[in-house]
Design a protein around this motif. Structure first.
Motif, PDB file in Angstrom:
ATOM      1  N   THR A 129       8.583   7.103  -4.760  1.00  9.36           N
ATOM      2  CA  THR A 129       7.669   8.234  -4.623  1.00  9.36           C
ATOM      3  C   THR A 129       6.299   7.775  -4.161  1.00  9.36           C
ATOM      4  OG1 THR A 129       8.844   9.501  -6.322  1.00  9.36           O
ATOM      5  CG2 THR A 129       6.581  10.159  -5.836  1.00  9.36           C
ATOM      6  N   VAL A 130       5.796   6.712  -4.771  1.00  8.46           N
ATOM      7  CA  VAL A 130       4.495   6.184  -4.354  1.00  8.46           C
ATOM      8  C   VAL A 130       4.552   5.718  -2.903  1.00  8.46           C
ATOM      9  CG1 VAL A 130       2.830   4.321  -4.692  1.00  8.46           C
ATOM     10  CG2 VAL A 130       3.725   5.553  -6.668  1.00  8.46           C
ATOM     11  N   ALA A 131       5.590   4.942  -2.550  1.00  7.83           N
ATOM     12  CA  ALA A 131       5.701   4.431  -1.180  1.00  7.83           C
ATOM     13  C   ALA A 131       5.785   5.579  -0.179  1.00  7.83           C
ATOM     14  CB  ALA A 131       6.921   3.521  -1.063  1.00  7.83           C
ATOM     15  N   PHE A 132       6.600   6.574  -0.481  1.00  5.22           N
ATOM     16  CA  PHE A 132       6.793   7.705   0.430  1.00  5.22           C
ATOM     17  C   PHE A 132       5.516   8.520   0.576  1.00  5.22           C
ATOM     18  CE2 PHE A 132       9.098  11.809   1.493  1.00  5.22           C
ATOM     19  CZ  PHE A 132       9.579  11.367   2.717  1.00  5.22           C
ATOM     20  N   SER A 133       4.680   8.479  -0.450  1.00  7.37           N
ATOM     21  CA  SER A 133       3.443   9.272  -0.424  1.00  7.37           C
ATOM     22  C   SER A 133       2.294   8.558   0.276  1.00  7.37           C
ATOM     23  CB  SER A 133       3.015   9.632  -1.854  1.00  7.37           C
ATOM     24  OG  SER A 133       2.440   8.504  -2.511  1.00  7.37           O
ATOM     25  N   GLN A 134       2.418   7.268   0.511  1.00 11.42           N
ATOM     26  CA  GLN A 134       1.327   6.509   1.127  1.00 11.42           C
ATOM     27  C   GLN A 134       1.406   6.612   2.653  1.00 11.42           C
ATOM     28  OE1 GLN A 134      -1.295   4.570  -0.319  1.00 11.42           O
ATOM     29  NE2 GLN A 134      -0.708   5.792  -2.099  1.00 11.42           N
ATOM     30  N   PRO A 135       0.386   7.151   3.312  1.00  8.17           N
ATOM     31  CA  PRO A 135       0.458   7.356   4.762  1.00  8.17           C
ATOM     32  C   PRO A 135       0.717   6.079   5.550  1.00  8.17           C
ATOM     33  CG  PRO A 135      -1.400   8.554   3.819  1.00  8.17           C
ATOM     34  CD  PRO A 135      -0.847   7.690   2.727  1.00  8.17           C
ATOM     35  N   ALA A 136       0.237   4.930   5.073  1.00  8.74           N
ATOM     36  CA  ALA A 136       0.393   3.687   5.833  1.00  8.74           C
ATOM     37  C   ALA A 136       1.789   3.092   5.715  1.00  8.74           C
ATOM     38  CB  ALA A 136      -0.645   2.655   5.365  1.00  8.74           C
ATOM     39  N   VAL A 137       2.563   3.511   4.708  1.00  7.80           N
ATOM     40  CA  VAL A 137       3.886   2.927   4.490  1.00  7.80           C
ATOM     41  C   VAL A 137       4.889   3.610   5.407  1.00  7.80           C
ATOM     42  CG1 VAL A 137       5.722   2.491   2.817  1.00  7.80           C
ATOM     43  CG2 VAL A 137       3.327   2.348   2.111  1.00  7.80           C
ATOM     44  N   GLU A 138       5.646   2.809   6.169  1.00  5.20           N
ATOM     45  CA  GLU A 138       6.604   3.365   7.117  1.00  5.20           C
ATOM     46  C   GLU A 138       8.050   3.275   6.636  1.00  5.20           C
ATOM     47  OE1 GLU A 138       6.201   1.206  10.741  1.00  5.20           O
ATOM     48  OE2 GLU A 138       6.963  -0.668   9.901  1.00  5.20           O
ATOM     49  N   GLY A 139       8.299   2.549   5.537  1.00  7.64           N
ATOM     50  CA  GLY A 139       9.669   2.478   5.077  1.00  7.64           C
ATOM     51  C   GLY A 139       9.859   1.573   3.891  1.00  7.64           C
ATOM     52  N   VAL A 140      11.042   1.677   3.304  1.00  6.58           N
ATOM     53  CA  VAL A 140      11.486   0.808   2.214  1.00  6.58           C
ATOM     54  C   VAL A 140      12.891   0.335   2.566  1.00  6.58           C
ATOM     55  CG1 VAL A 140      12.064   0.634  -0.227  1.00  6.58           C
ATOM     56  CG2 VAL A 140      10.087   2.016   0.482  1.00  6.58           C
ATOM     57  N   VAL A 141      13.046  -0.972   2.699  1.00 10.33           N
ATOM     58  CA  VAL A 141      14.344  -1.566   3.025  1.00 10.33           C
ATOM     59  C   VAL A 141      14.882  -2.246   1.776  1.00 10.33           C
ATOM     60  CG1 VAL A 141      15.584  -3.202   4.486  1.00 10.33           C
ATOM     61  CG2 VAL A 141      13.646  -1.900   5.427  1.00 10.33           C
ATOM     62  N   SER A 142      15.983  -1.754   1.252  1.00  5.95           N
ATOM     63  CA  SER A 142      16.597  -2.356   0.070  1.00  5.95           C
ATOM     64  C   SER A 142      17.250  -3.679   0.454  1.00  5.95           C
ATOM     65  CB  SER A 142      17.639  -1.410  -0.532  1.00  5.95           C
ATOM     66  OG  SER A 142      17.044  -0.204  -0.950  1.00  5.95           O
ATOM     67  N   TRP A 143      17.261  -4.622  -0.489  1.00  5.85           N
ATOM     68  CA  TRP A 143      17.860  -5.924  -0.201  1.00  5.85           C
ATOM     69  C   TRP A 143      19.308  -5.940  -0.692  1.00  5.85           C
ATOM     70  CZ3 TRP A 143      16.248  -8.725   3.458  1.00  5.85           C
ATOM     71  CH2 TRP A 143      16.648 -10.055   3.601  1.00  5.85           C
TER      72      TRP A 143
END
Length: 704
Positions: free
Chosen positions: A550-564
């Motif tokens: 939620t935090v990552a998705f809400s941050q304008p500068a963040v473009e994605g989350v890649v799970s390992w």
């Protein structure tokens, strides 16, 4: 702990007070018990102590403590009994998944007035506690009742001034109320003992079970007394983080940012066969893919394999993710066939082709890692590198970067240019190399590829022990005009390294790095917990995933989350995988899918207005848009993003003998078709060779 009677203390409690309350025999019996050696413990108690005292727990390692309810399962069962009502019976536990062998089944009627009316209670009559003492209760619990509830309570029972039975407040500090699973799960209850209400008050651990008609099984109940050991509530399980509560203040602000950053208004214009606006046409807007990157690392072995698990692996990846990193195949030691890196290059190329054919953007991992050998899980694979002169190192690394970038220019979409720049600064620390060599290597990479170049480091968002150093490093790159296109965070979170950060800490980290004005990407996300048999660990893992995403998705500068990774059988930290070995989805995997494909997903239906327009608001990404009025129908695919906010669908009559919908123009881009790809297509392309172990051989603190 309080220490008001230091001159009278034997260990941590007043020796004379113990004699007065318990008698000499009880005191010396307790003193003997305090010397509980591992050899004196039953199998379960020994296993439990070994687990909690293991050095691998790092910051969460606990001292041995003293067992309060004896040293065997039978001792604890004898100490506990059901009070208030219901039936109690002893049961055998034959599950190979838990270390207990026996337990008690409570069959409880539903006619009580309050939760405490029926309680599974173990009174403590052979010792006393002081205000501030820290204890840890443990229990395995299960129930076949779908809505079962239990509350753990540690309190004093006493007679009040009016002669009535009374109970002190509950001293359990976290996780007291819980809902048992239908399988044996372990629960922890940290206790900070409060003041004794009267001299004759009796302490007891008990489990309130009066929540309607239910059956609850208990086993492995134990209570640790930590005496004067260096223990704090934070080191006792279950573990938590600030900002977890559903009413936490940060949530409203994050929701507002998501609405503003990840969504936009758009219009669907519906035209008839002659180009006229169609009023009252029914429009369906269905999202097919996020603009935000929700990706995963993939294994060459399973992308190119042909057994049933490989097929499930591929279909699950296609269903859940929209971006990829080849976990190990592009690392220098793998690509150059170093000993111990048994990954066939043809299968790596097949993996890249499989992803490219389905229009998946692939992250190239990596171009630079300041390590000669593969000890840390990667490196540059430079044989006898330590014997090379600085000039030779400089040229060798430059040539490797150049060749690697050229080799995969058509297969990857971006590169981890500098991997582990803080943890592994080995080349930069060499005399006659330093920052000048790093600047040259960045320049070589920039000339060799047209793709974006990222840094990639751990301990800045997953934990924060390297955050300040990483900020300094990025600042150096920006101030000296390095060709930096993005900042990567590995985002590995481990319970025992205090890497489940408070939510405000996560927010502060993202906001600090966003000041550099380049995209941020979580490149290797996972959450490792102590045990999947610890119910509260599973729950906090699920909540932390919810809050981190939620935090990552809400941050304008963040473009994605890649799970390992995502499958237990192919995950470097198996407790962090979204799917079990048998492909059952885990609770945090369910949470991932709920967020990505439900809460942050757009599907709308409506009708056009008098101008033939249907107005909608949705998450940025790819869409299928269909419209129908009477026998006329049409469809198109569209991109909704900052640049595209209008979609046109042209309605057509059905073709002769064709009942299907027609297709309109696509002004905004094409929908990716990877969900419709057939797994069988890879059958003739795959090599028959099997990939070896595709995992990094890393330390617990870092890996790639």
């Amino acid at each position: 702990m309080s220490d008001d009677n230091a001159n009278l203390r034997s260990g941590r409690r007043p020796f004379l007070k113990s004699i007065g309350v318990l008698g000499a025999s009880a005191v010396f019996g307790s003193a003997a018990a305090s010397a509980q050696s591992d050899d004196s413990l039953g199998a379960y108690h020994r296993t439990l102590r070994e687990e909690l005292t293991a050095s691998s727990r790092q910051q969460k390692q606990l001292p041995a403590g003293e067992y309060v309810y004896g040293t065997t399962e039978e001792d604890a069962i004898e100490a506990f009994s059901l009070v208030g009502g219901g039936d109690e019976s002893t049961i055998s536990v034959d599950s190979d998944a838990v270390p207990i062998t026996t337990g008690e089944r409570l069959e409880l009627p539903g006619d009580g007035g309050s939760p405490s009316d029926y309680a599974y209670r173990g009174e403590i009559s052979d010792r006393s506690f002081e205000e501030g003492d820290l204890l840890l209760a443990v229990a395995y619990v299960r129930s076949d009742t779908s809505d079962a509830e239990v509350t753990a309570n540690f309190a004093y029972h006493y007679t009040d001034e009016d002669g009535a039975d009374a109970t002190s407040e509950n001293f359990v500090q976290r996780g007291a109320h819980f809902e048992p699973w239908d399988q044996w799960m372990r629960y922890f209850f940290p206790i900070e003992v409060g003041a004794t209400p009267t001299e004759d008050a009796v302490p007891a651990l008990e489990f309130w079970t009066c929540y309607g008609e239910q059956t609850v099984d208990f086993g492995g109940v134990a209570l640790f007394d930590y005496g004067d050991a260096e223990v704090t509530l934070d080191t006792l399980p279950p573990y938590d983080y600030e900002g977890r509560s559903l009413d936490a203040a940060w949530r409203e602000e994050a929701a507002d940012r998501i609405e503003e950053t990840r969504k936009r208004d758009f219009e669907v214009r519906v035209l008839g066969p002659g180009g006229e606006p169609m009023t009252d046409a029914t429009v369906d807007v269905e999202m097919t893919e996020h603009a935000f990157d929700f990706g995963s690392a993939v294994s060459v072995e399973h992308i190119t394999g042909d057994d049933p698990d490989d097929q499930t692996y591929r279909s699950t990846f296609l269903e859940d993710f929209n971006k990829a990193t080849v976990e190990n195949g592009l690392k220098y030691p793998a690509w150059e066939s170093e000993e111990g890196w048994d990954i066939d290059n043809e299968r790596t190329l097949d993996t890249l082709a499989w992803l490219n054919n389905r229009d998946y953007p692939v992250r190239g991992h990596y171009l630079l890692w300041e390590e000669f050998t593969t000890d840390g899980g990667g490196g540059m694979a430079i044989e006898n590198g330590e014997s090379l002169s600085p000039a030779e190192v400089r040229e060798t690394v430059s040539e490797k970067i150049r060749n690697h970038a050229h080799e995969f220019e058509e297969e990857v979409a971006e590169w981890d240019m500098h991997n582990h720049p803080i943890w592994q600064s080995n080349f930069r620390d060499m005399e006659e190399l330093g920052w000048d060599a790093v600047a040259e290597w960045w320049s070589v990479a920039d000339e060799a590829t047209d793709h974006a170049l990222y840094t990639n480091e751990m301990g800045a968002i997953g934990g924060q022990w390297q955050r300040s150093q990483y900020l300094d490093y990025i600042e150096h790159l920006v101030e000296n005009d390095y060709p930096l296109d993005g900042i990567g965070f590995m985002g590995h979170h481990q319970q025992w390294y205090n890497q489940m950060l408070d939510v405000t800490n996560i927010i502060d980290g993202f906001e600090a790095f966003s000041e550099f004005g380049v995209p941020l990407l979580v490149t290797e996300f996972d959450i490792q917990i102590f045990s999947r048999r610890n119910a509260q660990d599973v729950e906090v893992q699920t909540d932390y995933l919810r809050d981190f995403l939620t935090v990552a998705f809400s941050q304008p500068a963040v473009e994605g989350v890649v799970s390992w990774g995502f499958w237990e059988e192919d995950h470097w930290r198996p407790t962090g995988a979204y799917y079990d070995t048998d492909w059952s989805i885990r609770p945090h995997g369910e949470m991932y899918r709920t967020l990505v494909f439900e809460e942050w997903w757009t599907e709308e239906r409506g009708e056009t207005d008098e101008e033939g327009v249907f107005a909608a608001n949705g998450f940025k990404g790819s869409y299928e848009v269909t419209a129908r009025k009477g026998a006329l129908s049409g469809a198109t695919v569209a991109t909704v993003d900052d640049e595209h906010g209008a979609v046109t669908v042209e309605l057509e009559p059905p073709s002769e003998g064709d009942e299907s919908e027609g297709h309109g123009d696509d002004e905004n881009g094409e929908k990716r078709g990877h969900d419709e790809e057939k797994e069988e297509e890879k059958g003739d392309e795959k090599s028959d060779e099997k990939e070896g172990d595709d995992h990094d051989e890393e330390t617990e603190t870092a890996h790639d």
